[in-house]
Write a protein that holds these residues in place. Structure first.
Motif, mmCIF file in Angstrom:
data_model
loop_
_atom_site.group_PDB
_atom_site.id
_atom_site.type_symbol
_atom_site.label_atom_id
_atom_site.label_comp_id
_atom_site.label_asym_id
_atom_site.label_seq_id
_atom_site.Cartn_x
_atom_site.Cartn_y
_atom_site.Cartn_z
ATOM 1 N N TYR A 102 0.874 -1.064 -0.074
ATOM 2 C CA TYR A 102 0.057 -0.033 0.040
ATOM 3 C C TYR A 102 0.813 1.154 -0.072
ATOM 4 C CZ TYR A 102 -3.995 -2.954 1.044
ATOM 5 O OH TYR A 102 -5.002 -3.781 0.951
ATOM 6 N N LYS A 103 2.036 1.295 0.791
ATOM 7 C CA LYS A 103 2.864 2.518 0.857
ATOM 8 C C LYS A 103 3.520 2.552 -0.309
ATOM 9 C CE LYS A 103 6.389 4.385 3.797
ATOM 10 N NZ LYS A 103 7.388 4.292 4.937
ATOM 11 N N ARG A 104 3.987 1.610 -0.983
ATOM 12 C CA ARG A 104 4.911 1.662 -2.139
ATOM 13 C C ARG A 104 4.119 2.158 -3.436
ATOM 14 N NH1 ARG A 104 6.402 -2.974 -2.034
ATOM 15 N NH2 ARG A 104 4.773 -3.987 -3.677
ATOM 16 N N THR A 105 2.888 1.786 -3.567
ATOM 17 C CA THR A 105 1.725 2.007 -4.596
ATOM 18 C C THR A 105 1.163 3.469 -4.240
ATOM 19 O OG1 THR A 105 0.050 0.574 -3.798
ATOM 20 C CG2 THR A 105 1.867 -0.441 -5.254
ATOM 21 N N GLY A 106 0.877 3.933 -2.950
ATOM 22 C CA GLY A 106 0.297 4.899 -2.754
ATOM 23 C C GLY A 106 -1.196 4.932 -2.536
ATOM 24 N N THR A 107 -1.706 3.583 -2.259
ATOM 25 C CA THR A 107 -3.051 3.089 -2.131
ATOM 26 C C THR A 107 -3.502 3.227 -0.640
ATOM 27 O OG1 THR A 107 -2.377 0.852 -2.228
ATOM 28 C CG2 THR A 107 -3.043 1.649 -4.442
ATOM 29 N N ASN A 108 -4.931 3.126 -0.584
ATOM 30 C CA ASN A 108 -5.606 3.232 0.647
ATOM 31 C C ASN A 108 -6.689 2.729 0.549
ATOM 32 O OD1 ASN A 108 -6.626 3.583 3.237
ATOM 33 N ND2 ASN A 108 -6.404 6.098 2.970
ATOM 34 N N PRO A 109 -6.999 1.320 1.096
ATOM 35 C CA PRO A 109 -8.236 0.712 1.293
ATOM 36 C C PRO A 109 -9.238 1.317 1.748
ATOM 37 C CG PRO A 109 -6.860 -0.248 2.689
ATOM 38 C CD PRO A 109 -5.986 0.649 2.327
ATOM 39 N N LEU A 110 -9.235 2.339 2.516
ATOM 40 C CA LEU A 110 -10.152 2.969 3.403
ATOM 41 C C LEU A 110 -10.689 4.468 2.247
ATOM 42 C CD1 LEU A 110 -9.265 2.921 7.118
ATOM 43 C CD2 LEU A 110 -10.782 1.405 5.833
ATOM 44 N N SER A 111 -10.041 4.478 1.331
ATOM 45 C CA SER A 111 -10.390 5.719 0.551
ATOM 46 C C SER A 111 -11.717 5.622 0.197
ATOM 47 C CB SER A 111 -9.472 5.827 -0.690
ATOM 48 O OG SER A 111 -9.325 5.000 -1.529
ATOM 49 N N SER A 112 -12.197 4.880 -0.163
ATOM 50 C CA SER A 112 -13.621 4.469 -0.816
ATOM 51 C C SER A 112 -14.773 4.977 0.324
ATOM 52 C CB SER A 112 -14.127 3.216 -1.261
ATOM 53 O OG SER A 112 -13.966 2.179 -0.216
ATOM 54 N N CYS A 113 -14.345 5.232 1.481
ATOM 55 C CA CYS A 113 -15.085 5.456 2.396
ATOM 56 C C CYS A 113 -15.193 6.993 2.815
ATOM 57 C CB CYS A 113 -15.293 4.642 3.684
ATOM 58 S SG CYS A 113 -15.423 2.684 3.485
ATOM 59 N N LEU A 114 -14.323 7.636 2.240
ATOM 60 C CA LEU A 114 -13.902 8.862 2.541
ATOM 61 C C LEU A 114 -15.083 9.777 2.529
ATOM 62 C CD1 LEU A 114 -11.695 10.906 3.849
ATOM 63 C CD2 LEU A 114 -10.914 11.186 1.723
ATOM 64 N N PRO A 115 -15.456 9.770 1.075
ATOM 65 C CA PRO A 115 -16.742 10.844 1.032
ATOM 66 C C PRO A 115 -17.945 10.610 1.973
ATOM 67 C CG PRO A 115 -15.943 9.937 -0.835
ATOM 68 C CD PRO A 115 -15.378 9.320 -0.130
ATOM 69 N N LEU A 116 -18.212 9.397 2.441
ATOM 70 C CA LEU A 116 -19.212 8.930 3.283
ATOM 71 C C LEU A 116 -18.761 9.593 4.901
ATOM 72 C CD1 LEU A 116 -21.931 7.590 3.857
ATOM 73 C CD2 LEU A 116 -20.803 5.548 4.374
ATOM 74 N N LEU A 117 -17.397 9.149 5.063
ATOM 75 C CA LEU A 117 -17.363 9.611 6.443
ATOM 76 C C LEU A 117 -17.260 11.208 6.628
ATOM 77 C CD1 LEU A 117 -14.065 7.300 6.901
ATOM 78 C CD2 LEU A 117 -16.355 7.013 8.005
ATOM 79 N N LEU A 118 -16.716 12.008 5.565
ATOM 80 C CA LEU A 118 -16.981 13.409 5.501
ATOM 81 C C LEU A 118 -18.234 13.825 5.783
ATOM 82 C CD1 LEU A 118 -13.812 14.154 2.968
ATOM 83 C CD2 LEU A 118 -13.797 14.315 5.414
ATOM 84 N N GLN A 119 -19.001 13.253 5.116
ATOM 85 C CA GLN A 119 -20.935 13.432 5.348
ATOM 86 C C GLN A 119 -21.052 13.226 6.654
ATOM 87 O OE1 GLN A 119 -23.479 13.417 2.081
ATOM 88 N NE2 GLN A 119 -22.151 11.806 1.219
ATOM 89 N N MET A 120 -20.597 12.428 7.333
ATOM 90 C CA MET A 120 -21.170 11.935 8.630
ATOM 91 C C MET A 120 -21.299 13.167 9.743
ATOM 92 S SD MET A 120 -22.262 9.018 8.122
ATOM 93 C CE MET A 120 -22.964 9.009 9.869
ATOM 94 N N PRO A 121 -20.380 13.974 9.805
ATOM 95 C CA PRO A 121 -20.277 15.116 10.705
ATOM 96 C C PRO A 121 -21.346 15.885 10.368
ATOM 97 C CG PRO A 121 -17.955 14.573 10.414
ATOM 98 C CD PRO A 121 -18.826 13.754 9.360
ATOM 99 N N ILE A 122 -21.403 16.314 8.941
ATOM 100 C CA ILE A 122 -22.506 17.214 8.401
ATOM 101 C C ILE A 122 -24.078 16.677 8.791
ATOM 102 C CG2 ILE A 122 -23.566 18.254 6.291
ATOM 103 C CD1 ILE A 122 -20.757 18.101 5.230
ATOM 104 N N PHE A 123 -24.311 15.385 8.456
ATOM 105 C CA PHE A 123 -25.384 14.494 8.855
ATOM 106 C C PHE A 123 -25.630 14.796 10.474
ATOM 107 C CE2 PHE A 123 -27.098 10.734 10.724
ATOM 108 C CZ PHE A 123 -28.392 10.633 9.969
ATOM 109 N N PHE A 124 -24.796 14.527 11.148
ATOM 110 C CA PHE A 124 -24.824 14.548 12.843
ATOM 111 C C PHE A 124 -25.232 16.160 12.974
ATOM 112 C CE2 PHE A 124 -22.400 10.521 13.037
ATOM 113 C CZ PHE A 124 -23.666 9.987 13.472
ATOM 114 N N ALA A 125 -24.630 17.109 12.318
ATOM 115 C CA ALA A 125 -24.749 18.551 12.708
ATOM 116 C C ALA A 125 -26.050 18.960 12.160
ATOM 117 C CB ALA A 125 -23.647 19.434 11.947
ATOM 118 N N LEU A 126 -26.713 18.352 11.104
ATOM 119 C CA LEU A 126 -27.907 18.764 10.598
ATOM 120 C C LEU A 126 -29.118 18.049 11.383
ATOM 121 C CD1 LEU A 126 -30.041 19.911 8.577
ATOM 122 C CD2 LEU A 126 -29.826 17.608 7.244
ATOM 123 N N PHE A 127 -28.790 16.655 11.915
ATOM 124 C CA PHE A 127 -29.714 16.154 13.026
ATOM 125 C C PHE A 127 -29.843 17.313 14.136
ATOM 126 C CE2 PHE A 127 -30.937 13.396 16.305
ATOM 127 C CZ PHE A 127 -31.826 12.397 15.742
#
Length: 324
Positions: A102-127
């Motif tokens: 992962y380090k050599r190729t610059g990949t991150n298996p959690l990157s697909s969840c990043l947009p969802l994770l960034l939306q969660m604080p917005i979701f909780f704040a709106l709630f």
């Protein structure tokens, strides 16, 4: 103030700014400030602003997913290397080699969840904003007491935006007056939220994965998410205020449309979507797909130039030939 409230405070302030700005704009155009339609349109505006701001992160997510697909064969080799080995040394070695990859190729298996994770604080704040409005509490910024009351008491198709399915259900089971209209609208939105989330994940799993990825553990994780995330919406949606569900539903529709455009125009190489795109481009004449020739062109044999060896001619013989 607890740590979570401290973290959500600036997000809530920005959310209130966006909501109040759109609410003022729609009111300026003649809509009723206390109407649920006005507040729902304000929530739609909030979705557009938030998701548009997340587009660069979504592009990075796509690039990271492509890199994950490129390293999938190497990742499978590492897993096959330590397959069946359960000792601690082998487990640590496999984990170390995987992290090095992962380090050599610059990949991150959690990157697909990043947009969802960034939306969660917005979701909780709106709630939190809607929950405060439901209890007649002013916000931390531009959501004044008057606007909070307007938001809490506004109705969409006869259902208050601050109402929840579970709240009406508890009233019904307790024998108290309840709103069947709220329960029907909330249940309909829960079904739409679940269906849109399922379709979005299904697009990725069924059309935008290469055969190599489908044979990797990543595909099994995607299959789990395919059924897990819709269930999360189905069970947790009963406690969401209608205003929050409008935000999440519109956001799901945005994701579904955005995913459709990406899969159609920038599919994963080797996937079914990529083959379909090549076929469309070839049909329009914008892409030439080399097909094996059905007829064998036999080239006519060319006569080989014959070079006859010249014998040396003596002087007397050359004179006789010239004399002729």
């Amino acid at each position: 103030m607890d740590p979570i409230s401290i973290i959500l405070w600036p997000i809530k302030w920005v959310i209130e700014l966006i909501l109040v700005s759109f609410h003022s704009m729609w009111s300026f155009f003649g809509l009723d400030p206390d109407s649920g339609v006005t507040w729902v349109l304000s929530i739609v505006g909030l979705v557009i602003v938030v998701r548009a701001a997340l587009i660069p992160i979504f592009v990075r997510q796509i690039k990271s997913q492509r890199r994950m697909l490129e390293v999938a064969p190497q990742l499978k080799k590492i897993q096959d290397k330590y397959k069946g080995k359960t000792d601690q040394f082998s487990r640590e070695a496999m984990s170390r080699e995987t992290m090095d990859l992962y380090k050599r190729t610059g990949t991150n298996p959690l990157s697909s969840c990043l947009p969802l994770l960034l939306q969660m604080p917005i979701f909780f704040a709106l709630f939190s904003v809607l929950n405060d409005a439901q209890h007649d509490k002013a916000g931390v910024g531009l959501m004044t007491q008057e606007l909070a009351n307007s938001f809490a008491n506004s109705e969409f198709l006869g259902a208050p935006l601050s109402s929840t399915f579970i709240g009406e259900w508890n009233l019904m089971t307790a024998g108290q007056p309840f709103s069947l209209n709220v329960m029907i609208i909330a249940l309909t939105m829960i079904i739409l939220m679940t269906a849109s989330q399922f379709i979005t994940q299904l697009q990725i799993v069924s059309k935008n994965m290469s055969p190599e990825t489908k044979a990797s553990p990543m595909f099994r994780q995607q299959r789990i998410l395919l059924y897990l995330l819709p269930l999360v919406f189905a069970f947790s949606g009963v406690a969401f205020p209608l205003g929050v569900m409008f935000y999440w539903l519109v956001s799901n529709f945005w994701t579904m449309g955005q995913q459709f455009i990406v899969i159609r125009n920038m599919p994963t190489p080797g996937s079914e979507a990529a083959k379909a795109r090549e076929a469309r481009l070839a049909k329009k004449g914008k892409l030439t797909i080399e097909q094996p020739s059905t007829t064998t062109d036999v080239a006519e044999p060319q006569p080989k130039p014959t070079t006859q060896r010249q014998q040396p001619i003596g002087k007397s013989r050359a004179k006789k030939q010239n004399g002729k």
